[in-house]
Motif scaffolding. Sequence first.
Motif, mmCIF file in Angstrom:
data_model
loop_
_atom_site.group_PDB
_atom_site.id
_atom_site.type_symbol
_atom_site.label_atom_id
_atom_site.label_comp_id
_atom_site.label_asym_id
_atom_site.label_seq_id
_atom_site.Cartn_x
_atom_site.Cartn_y
_atom_site.Cartn_z
ATOM 1 N N GLY A 208 -2.108 4.670 -3.737
ATOM 2 C CA GLY A 208 -1.959 4.304 -5.131
ATOM 3 C C GLY A 208 -3.270 3.788 -5.698
ATOM 4 O O GLY A 208 -4.103 3.231 -4.970
ATOM 5 N N ASP A 209 -3.455 3.942 -6.996
ATOM 6 C CA ASP A 209 -4.722 3.529 -7.605
ATOM 7 C C ASP A 209 -4.888 2.012 -7.655
ATOM 8 O O ASP A 209 -5.994 1.513 -7.921
ATOM 9 N N GLN A 210 -3.822 1.273 -7.389
ATOM 10 C CA GLN A 210 -3.902 -0.186 -7.317
ATOM 11 C C GLN A 210 -3.588 -0.700 -5.905
ATOM 12 O O GLN A 210 -3.222 -1.859 -5.726
ATOM 13 N N ASP A 211 -3.758 0.158 -4.921
ATOM 14 C CA ASP A 211 -3.390 -0.179 -3.550
ATOM 15 C C ASP A 211 -4.631 -0.355 -2.689
ATOM 16 O O ASP A 211 -5.282 0.628 -2.309
ATOM 17 N N ASN A 212 -4.933 -1.605 -2.371
ATOM 18 C CA ASN A 212 -5.997 -1.912 -1.417
ATOM 19 C C ASN A 212 -5.455 -2.750 -0.253
ATOM 20 O O ASN A 212 -6.231 -3.399 0.455
ATOM 21 N N ASP A 213 -4.139 -2.746 -0.075
ATOM 22 C CA ASP A 213 -3.512 -3.610 0.923
ATOM 23 C C ASP A 213 -4.045 -3.353 2.329
ATOM 24 O O ASP A 213 -4.166 -4.283 3.130
ATOM 25 N N ASN A 214 -4.308 -2.108 2.648
ATOM 26 C CA ASN A 214 -4.771 -1.753 3.988
ATOM 27 C C ASN A 214 -6.229 -1.307 3.997
ATOM 28 O O ASN A 214 -6.644 -0.522 4.855
ATOM 29 N N GLY A 215 -7.005 -1.819 3.046
ATOM 30 C CA GLY A 215 -8.421 -1.510 3.024
ATOM 31 C C GLY A 215 -8.740 -0.241 2.253
ATOM 32 O O GLY A 215 -7.966 0.212 1.416
ATOM 33 N N SER A 216 -9.880 0.334 2.547
ATOM 34 C CA SER A 216 -10.423 1.442 1.772
ATOM 35 C C SER A 216 -9.932 2.801 2.261
ATOM 36 O O SER A 216 -10.258 3.234 3.368
ATOM 37 N N ALA A 217 -9.168 3.474 1.394
ATOM 38 C CA ALA A 217 -8.745 4.840 1.705
ATOM 39 C C ALA A 217 -9.944 5.783 1.702
ATOM 40 O O ALA A 217 -9.986 6.753 2.468
ATOM 41 N N ASP A 218 -10.939 5.509 0.846
ATOM 42 C CA ASP A 218 -12.149 6.334 0.830
ATOM 43 C C ASP A 218 -12.867 6.269 2.178
ATOM 44 O O ASP A 218 -13.322 7.290 2.703
ATOM 45 N N ASN A 219 -12.971 5.064 2.737
ATOM 46 C CA ASN A 219 -13.628 4.916 4.033
ATOM 47 C C ASN A 219 -12.850 5.619 5.142
ATOM 48 O O ASN A 219 -13.440 6.189 6.071
ATOM 49 N N LEU A 220 -11.526 5.579 5.047
ATOM 50 C CA LEU A 220 -10.712 6.276 6.043
ATOM 51 C C LEU A 220 -10.941 7.777 5.949
ATOM 52 O O LEU A 220 -11.140 8.451 6.971
ATOM 53 N N ALA A 221 -10.920 8.316 4.741
ATOM 54 C CA ALA A 221 -11.145 9.756 4.572
ATOM 55 C C ALA A 221 -12.524 10.155 5.101
ATOM 56 O O ALA A 221 -12.681 11.205 5.736
ATOM 57 N N ALA A 222 -13.526 9.300 4.865
ATOM 58 C CA ALA A 222 -14.884 9.605 5.323
ATOM 59 C C ALA A 222 -14.991 9.572 6.845
ATOM 60 O O ALA A 222 -15.845 10.253 7.427
ATOM 61 N N ALA A 223 -14.131 8.787 7.495
ATOM 62 C CA ALA A 223 -14.177 8.665 8.956
ATOM 63 C C ALA A 223 -13.462 9.808 9.663
ATOM 64 O O ALA A 223 -13.596 9.951 10.891
ATOM 65 N N LEU A 224 -12.718 10.622 8.927
ATOM 66 C CA LEU A 224 -11.955 11.715 9.519
ATOM 67 C C LEU A 224 -12.723 13.028 9.388
ATOM 68 O O LEU A 224 -13.364 13.279 8.365
ATOM 69 N N PRO A 225 -12.654 13.887 10.386
ATOM 70 C CA PRO A 225 -13.453 15.116 10.352
ATOM 71 C C PRO A 225 -12.952 16.195 9.413
ATOM 72 O O PRO A 225 -13.704 17.106 9.062
ATOM 73 N N ASN A 226 -11.687 16.106 8.967
ATOM 74 C CA ASN A 226 -11.115 17.209 8.182
ATOM 75 C C ASN A 226 -10.124 16.650 7.167
ATOM 76 O O ASN A 226 -8.935 16.970 7.199
ATOM 77 N N ALA A 227 -10.626 15.800 6.250
ATOM 78 C CA ALA A 227 -9.729 15.037 5.374
ATOM 79 C C ALA A 227 -9.923 15.367 3.906
ATOM 80 O O ALA A 227 -11.026 15.712 3.461
ATOM 81 N N TRP A 228 -8.828 15.233 3.169
ATOM 82 C CA TRP A 228 -8.802 15.289 1.710
ATOM 83 C C TRP A 228 -8.357 13.925 1.199
ATOM 84 O O TRP A 228 -7.600 13.222 1.859
ATOM 85 N N ARG A 229 -8.793 13.574 0.022
ATOM 86 C CA ARG A 229 -8.453 12.272 -0.569
ATOM 87 C C ARG A 229 -7.696 12.511 -1.870
ATOM 88 O O ARG A 229 -8.096 13.321 -2.698
ATOM 89 N N ALA A 230 -6.583 11.808 -2.066
ATOM 90 C CA ALA A 230 -5.804 11.910 -3.299
ATOM 91 C C ALA A 230 -5.352 10.524 -3.723
ATOM 92 O O ALA A 230 -5.111 9.650 -2.893
ATOM 93 N N THR A 231 -5.232 10.337 -5.022
ATOM 94 C CA THR A 231 -4.806 9.060 -5.598
ATOM 95 C C THR A 231 -3.644 9.304 -6.539
ATOM 96 O O THR A 231 -3.653 10.262 -7.328
#
Length: 257
Positions: A208-231
């Motif tokens: 969600g665009d107001q969801d930072n409860d579990n940290g950065s989704a952008d950082n998670l996507a960047a750490a994965l070798p084959n990821a897409w990011r959606a909000t």
Amino acid sequence: MEKTTTFFDGFDGARLALHEMGTGRPVILLHGLFSSAEINWIKFGTAAQLAAAGFRCLMPDLRAHGQSAAPHAAEAYPSDVLARDAQALVTHLGLVDFDLVGFSLGARTAARSVIAAPPLQRLTPRRLVLAGMGLEGLAGWNQRLAFFRDVIDRFGTIRHGDPAYLSQQFLKSSGIDRAAVRQLLGAMEDTDPQALAAITMPTLVLCGDQDNDNGSADNLAAALPNAWRATIPGTHMGCVTRPELGAELVSFLTASA
């Protein structure tokens, strides 16, 4: 859309509930902490959207949640217990080709299931969705653990304005066995970010665009070798009520590439 409920044995024989909706390609949907399949996937229409798109939605109630067993004994909660139960579900159903979706605790469980080390057996979904999750929610679980234990320990005394208030109210509304879920919290391990390299299948990181409860989704996507990011719109708990959640899941799981 009609829902059916059956039961299967967890890794240790615990009686776990499985809710199903739709026919077609199997997709396992793992709900969040203090929640259930009903609240996370069924109540607000997400499962119905997937079923209408040709998916067989397989929605377990995680151990200590929903209609599943909530044992209190410590031996019922070994390390990565939910990943063990996920493997038991796949074995029970004889699944070979399937997709895997997790939200929050479900996303943590899904990730841990894919990178599992012996004696656990790794799950190998065709496509994976990690929703309501950031890198810090996987790698920095101890901080989140302290927060949720505090919610349980101060249950009924937390007042409006306290950062733990909304979690207390959600826990109250779901009727979760607090002693059992407190045991469950201690069965989760931090995930080394380098271990995420094992998640090689196409993966959607969805928040969600107001969801930072579990940290950065952008950082998670960047750490994965084959990821897409959606909000999608919403807070951590609010985004599961939105039709955009189901729409994004359908779009990703039906994509040809």
